[in-house]
Design an enzyme around this catalytic site. Structure first.
Site, PDB file in Angstrom:
ATOM      1  N   ARG A  62       0.795  -1.225   0.000  1.00 22.82           N
ATOM      2  CA  ARG A  62       0.000   0.000   0.000  1.00 22.82           C
ATOM      3  C   ARG A  62       0.825   1.271   0.000  1.00 22.82           C
ATOM      4  O   ARG A  62       0.591   2.163  -0.827  1.00 22.82           O
ATOM      5  CB  ARG A  62      -0.910   0.036   1.249  1.00 22.82           C
ATOM      6  CG  ARG A  62      -2.115  -0.831   1.128  1.00 22.82           C
ATOM      7  CD  ARG A  62      -2.447  -1.436   2.477  1.00 22.82           C
ATOM      8  NE  ARG A  62      -1.440  -2.431   2.798  1.00 22.82           N
ATOM      9  CZ  ARG A  62      -1.525  -3.703   2.417  1.00 22.82           C
ATOM     10  NH1 ARG A  62      -2.560  -4.122   1.776  1.00 22.82           N
ATOM     11  NH2 ARG A  62      -0.562  -4.561   2.699  1.00 22.82           N
ATOM     12  N   THR A  63       1.760   1.386   0.925  1.00 20.69           N
ATOM     13  CA  THR A  63       2.455   2.671   1.083  1.00 20.69           C
ATOM     14  C   THR A  63       3.240   2.993  -0.182  1.00 20.69           C
ATOM     15  O   THR A  63       3.156   4.100  -0.726  1.00 20.69           O
ATOM     16  CB  THR A  63       3.377   2.622   2.319  1.00 20.69           C
ATOM     17  OG1 THR A  63       2.659   2.034   3.391  1.00 20.69           O
ATOM     18  CG2 THR A  63       3.840   4.008   2.711  1.00 20.69           C
ATOM     19  N   LYS A  91      25.785  -3.740  -2.691  1.00 18.69           N
ATOM     20  CA  LYS A  91      27.249  -3.808  -2.884  1.00 18.69           C
ATOM     21  C   LYS A  91      27.986  -3.138  -1.738  1.00 18.69           C
ATOM     22  O   LYS A  91      29.195  -3.049  -1.749  1.00 18.69           O
ATOM     23  CB  LYS A  91      27.627  -3.101  -4.194  1.00 18.69           C
ATOM     24  CG  LYS A  91      26.986  -3.685  -5.433  1.00 18.69           C
ATOM     25  CD  LYS A  91      27.368  -2.818  -6.639  1.00 18.69           C
ATOM     26  CE  LYS A  91      26.371  -3.019  -7.773  1.00 18.69           C
ATOM     27  NZ  LYS A  91      26.393  -1.894  -8.706  1.00 18.69           N
ATOM     28  N   ARG A 112      11.145   3.755   3.349  1.00 18.91           N
ATOM     29  CA  ARG A 112      10.761   2.752   4.362  1.00 18.91           C
ATOM     30  C   ARG A 112      12.023   1.985   4.730  1.00 18.91           C
ATOM     31  O   ARG A 112      12.780   1.573   3.843  1.00 18.91           O
ATOM     32  CB  ARG A 112       9.709   1.789   3.837  1.00 18.91           C
ATOM     33  CG  ARG A 112       9.515   0.624   4.821  1.00 18.91           C
ATOM     34  CD  ARG A 112       8.319  -0.189   4.540  1.00 18.91           C
ATOM     35  NE  ARG A 112       7.095   0.560   4.834  1.00 18.91           N
ATOM     36  CZ  ARG A 112       5.891   0.016   4.782  1.00 18.91           C
ATOM     37  NH1 ARG A 112       5.747  -1.253   4.458  1.00 18.91           N
ATOM     38  NH2 ARG A 112       4.829   0.741   5.047  1.00 18.91           N
ATOM     39  N   HIS A 141       4.944   5.626  11.514  1.00 23.67           N
ATOM     40  CA  HIS A 141       4.395   5.513  10.163  1.00 23.67           C
ATOM     41  C   HIS A 141       3.432   6.706  10.021  1.00 23.67           C
ATOM     42  O   HIS A 141       2.208   6.545  10.044  1.00 23.67           O
ATOM     43  CB  HIS A 141       3.681   4.172  10.032  1.00 23.67           C
ATOM     44  CG  HIS A 141       3.410   3.741   8.623  1.00 23.67           C
ATOM     45  ND1 HIS A 141       3.528   4.589   7.523  1.00 23.67           N
ATOM     46  CD2 HIS A 141       3.016   2.539   8.123  1.00 23.67           C
ATOM     47  CE1 HIS A 141       3.208   3.925   6.428  1.00 23.67           C
ATOM     48  NE2 HIS A 141       2.906   2.681   6.763  1.00 23.67           N
TER      49      HIS A 141
HETATM   50  N1   CP Z   1      -0.233  -0.052   5.740  1.00 21.57           N
HETATM   51  C1   CP Z   1       0.967  -0.378   5.270  1.00 21.57           C
HETATM   52  O1   CP Z   1       1.995   0.196   5.665  1.00 21.57           O
HETATM   53  O2   CP Z   1       0.952  -1.351   4.328  1.00 21.57           O
HETATM   54  P1   CP Z   1       2.207  -1.777   3.456  1.00 21.57           P
HETATM   55  O3   CP Z   1       3.201  -2.421   4.405  1.00 21.57           O
HETATM   56  O4   CP Z   1       1.683  -2.725   2.436  1.00 21.57           O
HETATM   57  O5   CP Z   1       2.784  -0.530   2.864  1.00 21.57           O
END
Ligand code: CP
Length: 314
Positions: A62-63, A91, A112, A141
């Site tokens: 999603r993110t 590397k 992320r 998050h």
């Molecule tokens: N909600 C969320 O962070 O989903 P993903 O890990 O799929 O990005």
């Protein structure tokens, strides 16, 4: 971390702690504009000429996709690196060098990382804004919390005066950390953290909530609060962070089924960051209070459109 205080342009987004209530309203207003516009078929060029580099060191559906879609919806471009293990990081290139390189290609970086604190550290080397798309088990998050809060406000019309129950693995849930922190801006909202004793919220979150004088409760039995829930935020048991033994032992705790939701208020909602594994049974999806695969996930696109627009253009 710098407070936003109405000045989004060029800002890093690392934590919800940076946002005031007014900042949240600014994001929500633009989110609603984009939501209406997209639903009416509008095509935007607000970020034409801008490029976002998505640097993901940990899996995401999603993110990652919603940031890319948000950029596309606004007429911008992107460098989509969904697996940094396929880049020169493998590397041995340092994080610092990686950030310096992508700062030369893109107007913002969305990151992320599996380790808490890395997006903040990257922002110190970056020449462009860095957005935290989830850091570690115990980090934050922030964009998830904004879309959760938007979904809640969209449903109830307010964020204050609600009973928000977060259930499951609260020790390893950055989305819970961010949403709980964000909700401290709304002092009449009560937070209930329901988890097994071994998966309680982190000390760091507990300290923050106390400092902010939030009303919160920690308990083990969901039945004690199920009838007063306005928002039920269900979490996945994060098997990547716990032993196989503990995972098996806890697998059947806190499974949300029809019996559970029958005890909830008619006007409540059930949210989940996703992915959902077994913690909400599929029959629940048909209930109109279950918004995790519908409104909540869709709002992720509009929230990210709004944030990108605010950060990338004056
Ligand atoms: N909600 C969320 O962070 O989903 P993903 O890990 O799929 O990005």
């Amino acid at each position: 971390m710098k407070q936003i205080n109405g000045h989004f342009y060029g800002q890093n987004i690392i934590s919800v702690e940076q946002f005031s209530k007014d900042d949240i309203e600014t994001v929500f207003q633009l989110t609603t504009q984009y939501k209406k516009g997209i639903e009416e078929g509008s095509v935007y060029a607000d970020l034409s000429g801008k490029i976002l580099a998505a640097l993901f060191y940990e899996p995401s559906s999603r993110t990652f996709s919603s940031f890319i879609a948000a950029m596309q919806r606004l007429g911008g471009g992107f460098i989509p690196l969904s697996n940094m293990a396929n880049t020169s990081s493998a590397k041995g290139e340092s994080i610092e060098d990686t950030v310096r390189v992508f700062s030369k290609y893109a107007d913002a970086l969305v990151v992320r990382h599996f380790e808490a604190g890395v997006p903040e550290m990257m922002s110190r080397y970056a020449e462009v804004p860095v957005i935290n798309a989830g850091d570690g088990a115990t980090g934050e998050h922030p964009t998830q919390a904004l879309l959760d809060a938007y979904t809640i406000k969209d449903n109830f019309g307010v964020l204050d005066g609600l009973n928000i129950v977060m259930v499951g693995d609260l020790a390893h849930y950055r989305g819970v950390n961010s949403l709980a922190k964000l909700m401290t801006l709304y002092p009449k909202t009560k937070l209930y953290f329901v988890s097994p004793p071994v998966l309680k919220i982190t000390n760091s979150l507990r300290t923050y909530l106390k400092k902010r004088k939030a009303t919160f409760f920690e308990l083990e039995d969901l039945n004690k609060v199920i009838k007063l829930v306005d928002v039920l935020n269900v979490t996945r048991l994060k098997k990547e962070y716990i032993s196989e033994h503990l995972y098996k032992q806890l697998q059947n705790s806190y499974v949300i089924d029809i019996k559970t939701i029958n005890r909830m208020k008619k006007k409540s909602i059930i949210i989940h960051n996703l992915p959902r594994i077994w913690e909400i049974v599929r029959e629940v999806d048909r209930d109109e209070r279950a918004v995790y695969l519908s409104r909540q996930v869709r709002n992720g696109l509009f929230i990210r459109m709004a944030l990108l627009r605010l950060i990338l253009k004056k």
